[in-house]
Motif scaffolding. Structure first.
Motif, PDB file in Angstrom:
ATOM      1  N   ALA A 125      -9.479  -7.349  26.769  1.00  8.78           N
ATOM      2  CA  ALA A 125     -10.325  -8.343  25.899  1.00  8.78           C
ATOM      3  C   ALA A 125     -11.518  -7.451  25.654  1.00  8.78           C
ATOM      4  O   ALA A 125     -12.188  -7.461  24.492  1.00  8.78           O
ATOM      5  N   ALA A 126     -11.963  -6.394  26.882  1.00  6.06           N
ATOM      6  CA  ALA A 126     -13.072  -5.813  26.760  1.00  6.06           C
ATOM      7  C   ALA A 126     -13.000  -4.709  25.535  1.00  6.06           C
ATOM      8  O   ALA A 126     -13.836  -4.007  24.738  1.00  6.06           O
ATOM      9  N   LEU A 127     -11.557  -4.067  25.533  1.00 10.66           N
ATOM     10  CA  LEU A 127     -11.353  -3.042  24.578  1.00 10.66           C
ATOM     11  C   LEU A 127     -11.316  -3.605  23.150  1.00 10.66           C
ATOM     12  O   LEU A 127     -11.911  -3.071  22.068  1.00 10.66           O
ATOM     13  N   GLY A 128     -10.915  -5.142  23.017  1.00 10.59           N
ATOM     14  CA  GLY A 128     -10.955  -5.670  21.888  1.00 10.59           C
ATOM     15  C   GLY A 128     -12.258  -6.088  21.317  1.00 10.59           C
ATOM     16  O   GLY A 128     -12.579  -5.680  20.041  1.00 10.59           O
ATOM     17  N   ARG A 129     -13.184  -6.256  22.346  1.00 16.48           N
ATOM     18  CA  ARG A 129     -14.519  -6.479  21.653  1.00 16.48           C
ATOM     19  C   ARG A 129     -15.078  -5.277  21.159  1.00 16.48           C
ATOM     20  O   ARG A 129     -15.875  -5.183  20.301  1.00 16.48           O
ATOM     21  N   ALA A 130     -14.910  -4.164  21.922  1.00 19.09           N
ATOM     22  CA  ALA A 130     -15.407  -3.027  21.463  1.00 19.09           C
ATOM     23  C   ALA A 130     -15.090  -2.580  20.093  1.00 19.09           C
ATOM     24  O   ALA A 130     -15.637  -1.893  19.223  1.00 19.09           O
TER      25      ALA A 130
ATOM     26  N   GLU B 189     -16.837  -2.013  16.790  1.00 15.12           N
ATOM     27  CA  GLU B 189     -16.900  -0.835  15.828  1.00 15.12           C
ATOM     28  C   GLU B 189     -16.596  -1.101  14.304  1.00 15.12           C
ATOM     29  O   GLU B 189     -16.966  -0.496  13.429  1.00 15.12           O
ATOM     30  N   PHE B 190     -15.638  -2.058  14.073  1.00 15.43           N
ATOM     31  CA  PHE B 190     -15.295  -2.442  12.558  1.00 15.43           C
ATOM     32  C   PHE B 190     -16.175  -3.478  12.059  1.00 15.43           C
ATOM     33  O   PHE B 190     -15.847  -3.808  10.919  1.00 15.43           O
TER      34      PHE B 190
ATOM     35  N   PRO C 148      -7.358  -4.382  12.853  1.00 23.27           N
ATOM     36  CA  PRO C 148      -8.581  -4.348  11.913  1.00 23.27           C
ATOM     37  C   PRO C 148      -8.355  -3.364  10.565  1.00 23.27           C
ATOM     38  O   PRO C 148      -9.191  -3.439   9.792  1.00 23.27           O
ATOM     39  N   MET C 149      -7.239  -2.419  10.848  1.00 28.49           N
ATOM     40  CA  MET C 149      -7.200  -1.541   9.932  1.00 28.49           C
ATOM     41  C   MET C 149      -6.329  -1.934   8.461  1.00 28.49           C
ATOM     42  O   MET C 149      -6.043  -1.560   7.248  1.00 28.49           O
TER      43      MET C 149
ATOM     44  N   ALA D 124     -11.457 -12.772   8.269  1.00 24.88           N
ATOM     45  CA  ALA D 124     -10.610 -12.093   9.358  1.00 24.88           C
ATOM     46  C   ALA D 124     -11.405 -12.005  10.651  1.00 24.88           C
ATOM     47  O   ALA D 124     -12.544 -11.527  10.857  1.00 24.88           O
ATOM     48  N   VAL D 125     -10.775 -12.291  11.891  1.00 23.24           N
ATOM     49  CA  VAL D 125     -11.625 -12.336  12.959  1.00 23.24           C
ATOM     50  C   VAL D 125     -10.544 -11.731  14.110  1.00 23.24           C
ATOM     51  O   VAL D 125      -9.468 -11.965  14.239  1.00 23.24           O
ATOM     52  N   LEU D 126     -11.108 -10.825  14.818  1.00 28.60           N
ATOM     53  CA  LEU D 126     -10.053  -9.977  15.369  1.00 28.60           C
ATOM     54  C   LEU D 126      -9.715 -10.507  16.925  1.00 28.60           C
ATOM     55  O   LEU D 126     -10.745 -11.281  17.500  1.00 28.60           O
ATOM     56  N   ALA D 127      -8.358 -10.629  17.455  1.00 24.15           N
ATOM     57  CA  ALA D 127      -8.024 -11.028  18.435  1.00 24.15           C
ATOM     58  C   ALA D 127      -6.803 -10.246  19.198  1.00 24.15           C
ATOM     59  O   ALA D 127      -6.211  -9.373  18.339  1.00 24.15           O
ATOM     60  N   THR D 128      -6.770 -10.562  20.399  1.00 25.66           N
ATOM     61  CA  THR D 128      -5.400  -9.318  20.818  1.00 25.66           C
ATOM     62  C   THR D 128      -4.251 -10.054  20.352  1.00 25.66           C
ATOM     63  O   THR D 128      -4.032 -11.137  19.999  1.00 25.66           O
TER      64      THR D 128
END
Length: 512
Positions: free
Chosen positions: A4-9, A13-14, A61-62, A80-84
């Motif tokens: 989750a922490a990596l995902g937020r980062a 970034e994007f 995200p790419m 678009a919303v990022l999730a694991t």
């Protein structure tokens, strides 16, 4: 937590929002915004709608192309919303978990017993299996059409068997979009376009039989309605008795189709079996020493040894244009799927006067009316008189099921319904079906035609040339011995092939 922490980062970034789907309940109308196959294949899930924008959780995200596809398929703005990936998989499982575990959504049978040939990569896709079972079940019930209709509160599936619609168990309402999207993909239709009608074709193999389905989609208030016409090439190999011709009419019909030139028309309303009669005629005539060309809209059945031309008005390939080109191919026999206008009619009739045998269809209620119909659309009476050889009008009635067939004596009311002459009752074999498993309790299994054969001889030609009315043409044809559809139907009732109710339902009382 680390993911989750990596995902937020990554999201920061994007410049994308971040979401933890957790146990959130996704509204059904949001799930319905994207086809189920689409979200499963791409591992994304719509989870909310905010300010008119559909929020879709993605894990990559790419994937720029994916973002474009989401908006295109949804037909509305997409955010678009990022999730694991794990969160998305769990959300998909919660949304579609029952369907992922149940192979056919409660329909009879399973993928293993459906009889539909599938590829290994499709074997584990639940909606694919569900659609395959819907098709396989319809084929096993001998359906000629499969209707999938979105209604206000439910998703309805009906089969047309022997001309009658029967409602069958249908998938849940929430499966409407995935099922329709799957069928449109199979038929080569655009799943993004839901505002205009579309037509396509599906090739399937069910129980070791290769079948074609002609697919039509139509936008309705509650979604797209899909109708699939089942096209079985084996049905084209039927002989004249299987079509319903009794021996005397069969002999007359075969003489007519064997003529070296002229035009023969088959008439009747939609669904009366005109195309089947024409295809059976072509199959009967299809030999290596004859060149046969057809022009059809669309080409329903593909027949080995016959040159078949599809109509395509979008590029100027109309019936008339195709007919002109066909004549330069030196055919012996020409079939025109339908005469719709004066230009097509005149070219077809002129072709019949230059050494070609021409078959076609026309929409009229009886055989003599075909003459006035041709004149009404602008063909000169002398051309009709010179070219027309015969007209066959027909209807379809259901055959009595042979497994539960029972003889009986009809009531006075039944005899009066069709004006049966008591003298004709001697030796008659009245019957009806009691209902059994083979006919699914209907008492009928299969259909046959009842026919009216109008022969154009010199006396009739003179009347056509003088532009005599259809009523007088019919009166003369009756005097010459033409048997009406009701009379032909009565012969088949007396022979125990069909019932009084069937004939009465598709014919009108005869007037001399």
């Amino acid at each position: 937590m680390e993911r989750a922490a990596l995902g937020r980062a990554v999201a920061k970034e994007f410049g994308l929002p971040w979401v933890e789907l957790g146990d959130c309940a996704i509204p059904q109308d949001v799930l319905d915004a994207l086809p189920r196959n689409f979200v499963l294949d791409r591992a994304v899930i719509p989870f909310a709608r905010k300010d008119g924008i559909l929020q879709v959780a993605v894990s990559d995200p790419m994937a720029i192309d994916l973002m474009d596809s989401l908006a295109y398929v949804a037909g509305s703005p997409v955010g678009a919303v990022l999730a694991t990936a794990a969160d998305i998989r769990q959300a998909l499982d919660r949304a579609y978990g029952w369907e992922l575990s149940e192979p056919t959504g409660g329909l009879p049978g399973t993928e293993a017993s459906s009889g539909v040939t599938v590829s290994p990569e499709e074997r584990d896709a639940p909606v694919i299996r569900l659609v395959q079972e819907v098709i396989a079940e319809a084929i096993r019930r001998r359906a000629s059409d499969i209707h999938l209709e979105p209604l206000a509160q439910r998703f309805r599936v009906r089969h047309r068997v022997d001309g009658v619609l029967h409602e069958v168990q249908a998938p849940a309402r929430r499966l409407q979009l995935p099922v329709i999207s799957r069928l449109k993909i199979m038929a080569g239709l655009s799943i993004a376009e839901k505002r205009v009608p579309q037509d396509g074709r599906i090739q399937v193999r069910v129980d070791d039989r290769n079948l074609d389905l002609r697919v039509s989609s139509l936008p309705t208030v509650h979604g797209e309605s899909i109708v699939m016409r089942v096209l079985d090439a084996e049905s084209l190999k039927l002989g004249m008795p299987e079509l319903g011709f009794l021996p005397d009419d069969q002999a007359v019909f075969e003489r007519q189709i064997a003529s070296p030139d002229g035009i023969m028309l088959v008439t009747g309303p939609t669904g009366s079996g005109k195309t089947s009669t024409l295809y059976a005629s072509l199959h009967h005539l299809n030999r290596s020493d004859r060149k046969i060309i057809t022009v059809e809209d669309p080409v329903e059945y593909q027949i080995t040894g016959i040159n078949q031309v599809p109509v395509n008005p979008g590029i100027g390939m109309t019936f008339a244009a195709a007919l002109r080109a066909m004549l330069r191919q030196a055919p012996n026999i020409i079939m025109v799927g339908e005469i719709r206008d004066r230009e097509t009619a005149e070219i077809a009739l002129n072709a019949s006067l230059t050494g070609h045998m021409v078959f076609s269809t026309l929409h009229t209620n009886d055989a003599p009316s075909a003459v006035t119909r041709l004149i009404d659309i602008g063909v000169k009476p002398f051309l009709v008189a010179a070219a027309l050889r015969s007209v066959v009008a027909q209807r379809l009635v259901r055959r009595i099921c042979q497994d539960c067939r029972k003889s009986y004596i009809p009531s006075v009311r039944e005899r009066h319904a069709l004006g049966l002459d008591p003298a004709r009752l001697a030796g008659a074999d009245f019957a009806h079906g009691a209902g059994c498993a083979a006919c699914r309790g209907t008492g009928y299994r299969g259909r046959l035609g009842i026919f009216e054969i109008f022969l154009v001889h010199d006396g009739i030609r003179g009347m056509i040339y003088d532009n005599i009315t259809a009523a007088r043409l019919r009166h003369q044809a009756r005097a010459d011995g033409m048997r009406t559809m009701r009379e032909d139907g009565l012969r088949k009732v007396l022979a125990g092939l069909t019932t009084i109710e069937e004939v009465a339902s598709v014919t009108v009382g005869d007037q001399v």
